[in-house]
Design an enzyme around this catalytic site. Structure first.
Site, PDB file in Angstrom:
ATOM      1  N   LYS A   1      35.573  35.528  35.832  1.00 49.84           N
ATOM      2  CA  LYS A   1      35.911  33.646  36.420  1.00 49.84           C
ATOM      3  C   LYS A   1      35.925  33.641  37.691  1.00 49.84           C
ATOM      4  CE  LYS A   1      40.630  34.289  36.599  1.00 49.84           C
ATOM      5  NZ  LYS A   1      41.521  34.374  37.913  1.00 49.84           N
ATOM      6  N   THR A   2      36.641  34.514  38.632  1.00 46.19           N
ATOM      7  CA  THR A   2      36.480  34.310  40.210  1.00 46.19           C
ATOM      8  C   THR A   2      34.721  33.696  40.116  1.00 46.19           C
ATOM      9  OG1 THR A   2      38.644  35.448  40.389  1.00 46.19           O
ATOM     10  CG2 THR A   2      37.717  33.847  42.294  1.00 46.19           C
TER      11      THR A   2
ATOM     12  N   ASP B   1      41.770  26.741  38.450  1.00 44.71           N
ATOM     13  CA  ASP B   1      41.911  28.058  38.177  1.00 44.71           C
ATOM     14  C   ASP B   1      43.124  28.260  37.590  1.00 44.71           C
ATOM     15  OD1 ASP B   1      40.993  30.973  38.095  1.00 44.71           O
ATOM     16  OD2 ASP B   1      42.138  31.359  39.652  1.00 44.71           O
ATOM     17  N   GLU B   2      43.006  29.598  36.333  1.00 47.05           N
ATOM     18  CA  GLU B   2      44.509  29.957  35.703  1.00 47.05           C
ATOM     19  C   GLU B   2      44.593  28.925  35.070  1.00 47.05           C
ATOM     20  OE1 GLU B   2      44.393  32.988  34.772  1.00 47.05           O
ATOM     21  OE2 GLU B   2      44.705  34.207  36.693  1.00 47.05           O
TER      22      GLU B   2
ATOM     23  N   GLN C   1      46.207  35.417  27.640  1.00 46.64           N
ATOM     24  CA  GLN C   1      46.582  35.248  29.107  1.00 46.64           C
ATOM     25  C   GLN C   1      47.846  34.863  29.241  1.00 46.64           C
ATOM     26  OE1 GLN C   1      44.725  38.181  31.963  1.00 46.64           O
ATOM     27  NE2 GLN C   1      42.574  37.564  30.872  1.00 46.64           N
TER      28      GLN C   1
ATOM     29  N   ARG D   1      44.019  45.638  31.731  1.00 41.20           N
ATOM     30  CA  ARG D   1      44.488  46.208  33.389  1.00 41.20           C
ATOM     31  C   ARG D   1      43.731  47.305  33.626  1.00 41.20           C
ATOM     32  NH1 ARG D   1      44.166  41.260  34.593  1.00 41.20           N
ATOM     33  NH2 ARG D   1      44.153  41.431  32.654  1.00 41.20           N
TER      34      ARG D   1
END
Length: 707
Positions: free
Chosen positions: A58-59, A245-246, A276, A639
């Site tokens: 995503k980044t 973002d997020e 998330q 993770r």
């Protein structure tokens, strides 16, 4: 930053240099975007939601899109803004965009946290909001102190509920509920009625102190845009494209800020993952994803489902677990990295045995695979679970990093200097005045301060202003009034020099003029402690100079306007944002909560305490809470890159008593064919026992070997 000391093999303490400017390393972008990433980067025909699963890049989409807007579309960098939630994420994005742009000028590009963007809006529009230049930003300690003082005045000293009331005020602000609405909507609950009444007083005092709290940095700009359409239009013209973002972590006020800035133009890309969303306790509303479709009917949705982080078996477990939650948008993670080893679920006798077993597993695995300590992470639901793992790691002389250590800004000497700086640019900051008026000691005792506060309260002025009034001498002995006046006149002189001339020189004179170093030496338990604390003070000054006079390419910059007030506001915000954003530098095992683990990845993960009433937590067992707990477990699973181990205790100590525990229901929701159960009541593989013994012996030899 300011991390808790890492315990090294030789037993010494290691503390990273405080407040070292960490410049994110710009990792080279892969040669090609995958088809969906490519579509997301180039979509400009209306608003876009990129539903980005864990580890799906995503980044990369955000940074590539910023570069595309500048290099291919010719949009001026100063017309682009990207917002996220942490300084660390913003630094990484800046570094990546810089690498993509190469030598192309990116001056004016705004990549920051939501609150930094809000701060910039307030700085430019403070007059319309009724604030004066040099306003202060109150952190939680300042806000709590103010609220406790208001409660003592109204309720005769009972301030036991101050923290709960402060949380309630924060929730109201995140939902854009003003004090009048809070009073109207307060239910029969006495605590809500009291909180609503105090909310208005709290806001009035903040305004009197020329101060904002952390929530105001979003709340105030949104209110400004609602009541001043001409200012909103100016900001819409200033920001021609917005990236978020997020997005799943936004609360109501942050969403309204986004919606206002975008306006009817719809030049918006948001990246998020409802699976998330784990911050409901701080106001995050994952339903903002659904609101996008309502408020932007032309919204395009692109799903990123290819995971570049984890083995297939780990992703299969994550997909099956999260499928038990309802979804606005369905998605399924997949990977080309292979299927991977089975997941392990190990039940131990008790919580102490669990910690010892996990450390033994790490030693054995490291010995067998010749890996590094930094490859391992121990994730848990609550901070209290860390203690036994720390003990077990120390006993084996294994270095570790504990997330959630002391922030650099939390050291008392740094807070003292920050209070002085706040007072230099905003004399009405009573919280800062009270902290430093007798630090170092100036023979201005509590009785003097109490009488000063009574006089200032009666006059309706700040403590600082009251020190200059002739009437104060009627309430204080002449000697005490003289000391107060000398102190405030000294600060006025420093403040004037800082605003007109060289701020760094003025601050340097301030530090020396307080005789702070001598005071530290007189009050520290030993010379070494005094030196360490004074080193923090000088490091703060050095960091200020780096920010105030940045070198070419330095990511730490405040703005085009370089005033002392701007610098102090920037530092106050960093104080709040960077608590808990410690940088992990050493080769050590990572211990951190599931909340703190979001955004990170590790080759080998131990997800511990997989028990009912721990994960899911006992206070989150209702339907809505259970869904967030499941998302928290999903975050923990995703993770892991190569191996994932779940552990639980058959008995756990609580209140001094060992109580029987049940495995977490989430383990039953995983694909059982991919889960290998071990531990209590199950036969131990002799080869595993031999490998663990060899690993412990090798670790002991390393410890005893001469250096």
């Amino acid at each position: 930053m300011g991390a808790k000391p890492v315990l090294l093999v030789d037993g010494s303490g290691y503390n990273p240099p405080p407040l070292a400017v960490v410049v994110a390393i710009a990792m080279p972008e892969p040669a090609k975007l995958n088809p969906r990433q490519h579509t997301a980067v180039r979509h400009l025909d209306g608003p876009l939601l990129v539903l980005a699963g864990a580890g799906s890049g995503k980044t990369r989409v955000i940074t590539q899109k910023i570069a595309y807007l500048i290099k291919e579309c010719g949009l001026e960098p100063r017309r682009i803004a990207a917002v996220t939630f942490t300084n660390k994420a913003a630094r990484e994005m800046k570094a990546r965009v810089g690498a993509l742009l190469g030598g192309k000028d990116a001056r004016g590009l705004k990549i920051s946290t939501f609150h930094t963007l809000g701060l910039n809006i307030v700085r430019r529009e403070h007059t319309a909001l009724g604030y004066r230049p040099g306003f202060s930003i109150f952190d939680a300690e300042d806000s709590g102190g103010l609220l406790r003082e208001l409660m003592r005045k109204q309720f005769g000293g009972d301030d036991s509920q101050a923290q709960n009331i402060l949380w309630q005020i924060s929730r109201w602000k995140s939902k854009l509920i003003d004090p009048k609405q809070a009073v109207q909507e307060a239910d029969a609950d006495a605590a809500h009625v009291i909180a609503a009444a105090l909310y208005g007083e709290y806001q009035r005092y903040l305004k009197a102190y020329n101060a904002l709290d952390f929530d105001d940095l979003i709340y105030q700009p949104v209110q400004l845009f609602r009541h001043h359409p001409e200012i909103l239009e100016a900001w819409q013209n200033r920001i021609r494209y917005l990236l978020v973002d997020e997005y799943q972590d936004t609360n109501a006020s942050q969403y309204q800020m986004v919606r206002a800035l975008v306006g009817v133009r719809g030049a918006l890309t948001v990246v998020g993952d409802d699976d998330q969303s784990i911050y409901a306790w701080r106001g995050a509303e994952p339903e903002n994803l659904a609101l996008l479709q309502q408020d932007f009917p032309t919204l395009k949705v692109i799903k990123l489902e290819q995971n570049y982080r984890s083995m297939g078996r780990i992703l299969k477990a994550a997909n099956q677990l999260i499928s038990h939650n309802p979804h606005v948008f369905e998605k399924k993670l997949w990977s080309e990295m292979g299927y991977g080893d089975p997941l392990r679920a190990i039940q131990l006798r008790n919580d102490e045995h669990e910690a010892e077993a996990v450390v033994s597993e790490i030693l054995s695995h490291k010995f067998k695979h010749r890996s590094d300590y930094r490859d391992y992470a121990i994730l848990y639901r609550g901070n209290h679970q860390a203690r036994l793992f720390e003990k077990a790691l120390r006993e084996q002389r294994i270095p570790y990093f504990l997330s959630g250590g002391t922030s650099f800004f939390a050291y008392s000497e740094v807070k003292d200097m920050m209070a002085y700086l706040r007072l230099l640019v905003n004399p009405d900051d009573d919280a800062a005045f009270l902290r430093v008026v007798n630090t170092p000691r100036r023979e201005i005792g509590p009785a003097t301060v109490e009488k000063l506060a009574e006089y200032a309260g009666g006059r309706g002025v700040s403590l600082f202003t009251a020190c200059f009034e002739l009437g104060l001498t009627q309430h204080l002995p002449e000697r005490a009034a003289t000391r107060l006046r000398e102190f405030t006149e000294w600060l006025v002189d420093l403040g004037d020099r800082g605003q007109r001339g060289d701020p760094i020189a003025a601050v340097t004179d301030m530090i020396r003029g307080t005789n702070y170093e001598s005071w530290l030496r007189d009050n520290a338990k030993d010379e070494k402690t005094a030196e360490r604390r004074m080193q923090n003070v000088w490091e703060l000054l050095a960091w200020m100079q780096r920010v105030y006079e940045p070198k070419a390419g330095d990511s730490q910059q405040i703005s085009e306007d370089k005033t002392l007030a701007d610098l102090v506001a920037h530092m106050s915000l960093m104080d709040i944002l960077e608590r808990g954003e410690e940088e992990q530098r050493a080769d050590c095992v990572h211990l951190l909560t599931l909340h703190a683990a979001k955004g990170l990845e590790f080759p080998h993960v131990f997800l511990v305490g997989m028990e009912e009433e721990l994960l899911p937590h006992r206070v989150s067992m209702d339907e809505d809470g259970l869904e967030e707990e499941r998302r928290l477990c999903y975050v923990g699973i995703t993770r892991a890159q190569r191996s994932l181990t779940f552990t639980m205790a058959a008995k756990r100590k609580r209140g001094g008593e060992l109580l029987a525990r049940e495995p977490s229901r989430f383990l039953a929701e995983l694909p059982q064919d991919d889960l290998v159960w071990e531990g209590v009541g199950r036969q131990v593989d002799p080869q595993q026992r031999q490998e663990r013994g060899q690993a412990h012996l090798a670790n002991l030899r390393n410890f005893l070997a001469p250096t």
